[in-house]
Motif scaffolding. Sequence first.
Motif, PDB file in Angstrom:
ATOM      1  N   ILE A  91       0.825  -1.208   0.000  1.00  0.00           N
ATOM      2  CA  ILE A  91       0.000   0.000   0.000  1.00  0.00           C
ATOM      3  C   ILE A  91       0.859   1.258   0.000  1.00  0.00           C
ATOM      4  O   ILE A  91       0.529   2.256  -0.643  1.00  0.00           O
ATOM      5  CB  ILE A  91      -0.998   0.002   1.187  1.00  0.00           C
ATOM      6  N   ARG A  92       2.008   1.214   0.690  1.00  0.00           N
ATOM      7  CA  ARG A  92       2.891   2.376   0.667  1.00  0.00           C
ATOM      8  C   ARG A  92       3.458   2.602  -0.739  1.00  0.00           C
ATOM      9  O   ARG A  92       3.586   3.742  -1.190  1.00  0.00           O
ATOM     10  CB  ARG A  92       4.037   2.202   1.667  1.00  0.00           C
ATOM     11  N   ASP A  93       3.811   1.532  -1.436  1.00  0.00           N
ATOM     12  CA  ASP A  93       4.321   1.660  -2.803  1.00  0.00           C
ATOM     13  C   ASP A  93       3.256   2.257  -3.719  1.00  0.00           C
ATOM     14  O   ASP A  93       3.549   3.101  -4.575  1.00  0.00           O
ATOM     15  CB  ASP A  93       4.763   0.302  -3.349  1.00  0.00           C
ATOM     16  N   ALA A  94       2.017   1.801  -3.555  1.00  0.00           N
ATOM     17  CA  ALA A  94       0.927   2.320  -4.378  1.00  0.00           C
ATOM     18  C   ALA A  94       0.661   3.791  -4.068  1.00  0.00           C
ATOM     19  O   ALA A  94       0.370   4.582  -4.972  1.00  0.00           O
ATOM     20  CB  ALA A  94      -0.338   1.487  -4.160  1.00  0.00           C
ATOM     21  N   GLU A  95       0.769   4.172  -2.800  1.00  0.00           N
ATOM     22  CA  GLU A  95       0.569   5.586  -2.429  1.00  0.00           C
ATOM     23  C   GLU A  95       1.632   6.477  -3.048  1.00  0.00           C
ATOM     24  O   GLU A  95       1.348   7.627  -3.409  1.00  0.00           O
ATOM     25  CB  GLU A  95       0.597   5.723  -0.904  1.00  0.00           C
ATOM     26  N   ARG A  96       2.838   5.948  -3.185  1.00  0.00           N
ATOM     27  CA  ARG A  96       3.921   6.749  -3.765  1.00  0.00           C
ATOM     28  C   ARG A  96       3.581   7.170  -5.189  1.00  0.00           C
ATOM     29  O   ARG A  96       3.967   8.258  -5.644  1.00  0.00           O
ATOM     30  CB  ARG A  96       5.224   5.955  -3.744  1.00  0.00           C
ATOM     31  N   ALA A  97       2.844   6.322  -5.904  1.00  0.00           N
ATOM     32  CA  ALA A  97       2.479   6.631  -7.287  1.00  0.00           C
ATOM     33  C   ALA A  97       1.487   7.790  -7.386  1.00  0.00           C
ATOM     34  O   ALA A  97       1.254   8.314  -8.484  1.00  0.00           O
ATOM     35  CB  ALA A  97       1.888   5.387  -7.950  1.00  0.00           C
ATOM     36  N   LEU A  98       0.922   8.230  -6.267  1.00  0.00           N
ATOM     37  CA  LEU A  98      -0.007   9.356  -6.300  1.00  0.00           C
ATOM     38  C   LEU A  98       0.710  10.658  -6.636  1.00  0.00           C
ATOM     39  O   LEU A  98       0.072  11.624  -7.066  1.00  0.00           O
ATOM     40  CB  LEU A  98      -0.712   9.503  -4.943  1.00  0.00           C
ATOM     41  N   ALA A  99       2.018  10.698  -6.407  1.00  0.00           N
ATOM     42  CA  ALA A  99       2.824  11.894  -6.714  1.00  0.00           C
ATOM     43  C   ALA A  99       2.205  13.140  -6.092  1.00  0.00           C
ATOM     44  O   ALA A  99       1.945  14.138  -6.766  1.00  0.00           O
ATOM     45  CB  ALA A  99       2.982  12.055  -8.221  1.00  0.00           C
ATOM     46  N   LEU A 100       1.964  13.092  -4.778  1.00  0.00           N
ATOM     47  CA  LEU A 100       1.318  14.214  -4.094  1.00  0.00           C
ATOM     48  C   LEU A 100       2.106  15.504  -4.214  1.00  0.00           C
ATOM     49  O   LEU A 100       1.529  16.602  -4.164  1.00  0.00           O
ATOM     50  CB  LEU A 100       1.125  13.863  -2.612  1.00  0.00           C
ATOM     51  N   GLU A 101       3.414  15.382  -4.376  1.00  0.00           N
ATOM     52  CA  GLU A 101       4.251  16.574  -4.467  1.00  0.00           C
ATOM     53  C   GLU A 101       4.040  17.346  -5.761  1.00  0.00           C
ATOM     54  O   GLU A 101       4.450  18.511  -5.889  1.00  0.00           O
ATOM     55  CB  GLU A 101       5.733  16.198  -4.332  1.00  0.00           C
ATOM     56  N   ARG A 102       3.369  16.723  -6.732  1.00  0.00           N
ATOM     57  CA  ARG A 102       3.154  17.377  -8.029  1.00  0.00           C
ATOM     58  C   ARG A 102       1.749  17.936  -8.181  1.00  0.00           C
ATOM     59  O   ARG A 102       1.391  18.422  -9.253  1.00  0.00           O
ATOM     60  CB  ARG A 102       3.429  16.384  -9.161  1.00  0.00           C
ATOM     61  N   THR A 103       0.936  17.846  -7.151  1.00  0.00           N
ATOM     62  CA  THR A 103      -0.448  18.307  -7.234  1.00  0.00           C
ATOM     63  C   THR A 103      -0.644  19.550  -6.377  1.00  0.00           C
ATOM     64  O   THR A 103       0.194  19.893  -5.542  1.00  0.00           O
ATOM     65  CB  THR A 103      -1.414  17.220  -6.746  1.00  0.00           C
ATOM     66  N   SER A 104      -1.764  20.220  -6.593  1.00  0.00           N
ATOM     67  CA  SER A 104      -2.148  21.280  -5.668  1.00  0.00           C
ATOM     68  C   SER A 104      -2.492  20.628  -4.334  1.00  0.00           C
ATOM     69  O   SER A 104      -2.827  19.430  -4.281  1.00  0.00           O
ATOM     70  CB  SER A 104      -3.357  22.040  -6.211  1.00  0.00           C
ATOM     71  N   PRO A 105      -2.415  21.360  -3.226  1.00  0.00           N
ATOM     72  CA  PRO A 105      -2.728  20.760  -1.924  1.00  0.00           C
ATOM     73  C   PRO A 105      -4.112  20.115  -1.874  1.00  0.00           C
ATOM     74  O   PRO A 105      -4.260  18.989  -1.392  1.00  0.00           O
ATOM     75  CB  PRO A 105      -2.615  21.941  -0.961  1.00  0.00           C
ATOM     76  N   GLU A 106      -5.119  20.810  -2.372  1.00  0.00           N
ATOM     77  CA  GLU A 106      -6.470  20.249  -2.312  1.00  0.00           C
ATOM     78  C   GLU A 106      -6.595  19.016  -3.194  1.00  0.00           C
ATOM     79  O   GLU A 106      -7.174  18.005  -2.786  1.00  0.00           O
ATOM     80  CB  GLU A 106      -7.507  21.291  -2.730  1.00  0.00           C
ATOM     81  N   GLU A 107      -6.050  19.079  -4.398  1.00  0.00           N
ATOM     82  CA  GLU A 107      -6.126  17.915  -5.293  1.00  0.00           C
ATOM     83  C   GLU A 107      -5.355  16.740  -4.715  1.00  0.00           C
ATOM     84  O   GLU A 107      -5.791  15.587  -4.818  1.00  0.00           O
ATOM     85  CB  GLU A 107      -5.570  18.274  -6.672  1.00  0.00           C
ATOM     86  N   GLY A 108      -4.212  17.007  -4.080  1.00  0.00           N
ATOM     87  CA  GLY A 108      -3.451  15.930  -3.464  1.00  0.00           C
ATOM     88  C   GLY A 108      -4.239  15.242  -2.363  1.00  0.00           C
ATOM     89  O   GLY A 108      -4.217  14.009  -2.253  1.00  0.00           O
ATOM     90  N   MET A 109      -4.946  16.024  -1.576  1.00  0.00           N
ATOM     91  CA  MET A 109      -5.751  15.423  -0.508  1.00  0.00           C
ATOM     92  C   MET A 109      -6.907  14.621  -1.090  1.00  0.00           C
ATOM     93  O   MET A 109      -7.242  13.543  -0.596  1.00  0.00           O
ATOM     94  CB  MET A 109      -6.265  16.520   0.418  1.00  0.00           C
ATOM     95  N   ARG A 110      -7.521  15.136  -2.125  1.00  0.00           N
ATOM     96  CA  ARG A 110      -8.606  14.378  -2.776  1.00  0.00           C
ATOM     97  C   ARG A 110      -8.095  13.054  -3.326  1.00  0.00           C
ATOM     98  O   ARG A 110      -8.755  12.023  -3.225  1.00  0.00           O
ATOM     99  CB  ARG A 110      -9.234  15.208  -3.900  1.00  0.00           C
ATOM    100  N   ARG A 111      -6.909  13.082  -3.919  1.00  0.00           N
ATOM    101  CA  ARG A 111      -6.321  11.846  -4.459  1.00  0.00           C
ATOM    102  C   ARG A 111      -6.070  10.830  -3.349  1.00  0.00           C
ATOM    103  O   ARG A 111      -6.346   9.639  -3.512  1.00  0.00           O
ATOM    104  CB  ARG A 111      -5.002  12.161  -5.170  1.00  0.00           C
TER     105      ARG A 111
END
Length: 244
Positions: A91-111
């Motif tokens: 699950i941690r590996d799959a979360e890494r693929a979300l690339a939260l650092e490349r999104t806006s804060p709100e979009e990252g949280m939604r993802r």
Amino acid sequence: MSQTSEAPGAAADEAVLPGAHAGRDTPEEQPSTRDRILRVATAEFARHGATGTRVERIAAQAQVNVRMIYHYFGSKDDLFLAVLESAYQAIRDAERALALERTSPEEGMRRLIRFSWDYYFAHPEFTALLNSENLQQGRHVARSQTLAAVHSPLLERLTELLARGAREGVFRAGVDPMQIYVSISALGYFYVSNRYTLSAMFQRDLMSPQCLEERVAHITELVLGYLLQPATPIASHAPRKKNP
């Protein structure tokens, strides 16, 4: 059978049961013996729990000798811990693929919210394993030497996302990333793990597509309702108050 009674430390035995390779994939596609044992053990522990699973049944389904399981994992307790570590790593590996650092804060949280929700349904063995480990009072996870390191990158990315949101004036400041992650997990996990009893009590099919979408929208609104600054409104189903 107790969890520690099954002869750990037995000698290595590289022989497999007769017919073990019949109908297998090509050598290039075959998982290693250890991976095959781990895959079968994951399904067995998810189905029968930490105490109800038998090593002999795992060996038979993985087509190896029982001694080989002890050779790779040491004991049934150690095998269960390896299963938990593998599940958390996945699950941690799959979360890494979300690339939260490349999104806006709100979009990252939604993802992150949507990902956590979808993951529980795509991997029912994960919630089953967690249920079993909590019945064991977390004693296997507590002695893991790797899980703290596995979780650290997630908290670091979430910390950065929250801090970036605060700097941009989107999120409130001073939010504990651990509390946010626990809240996201709890809001989805309880629904998933109790879906049958909740459906019976409320006389609703909580697994219908409509109910599932309503639930993840509700979770998103709750979390963002806490995080977003008052000046950043989100959709709400609450009736507006009329001016006097």
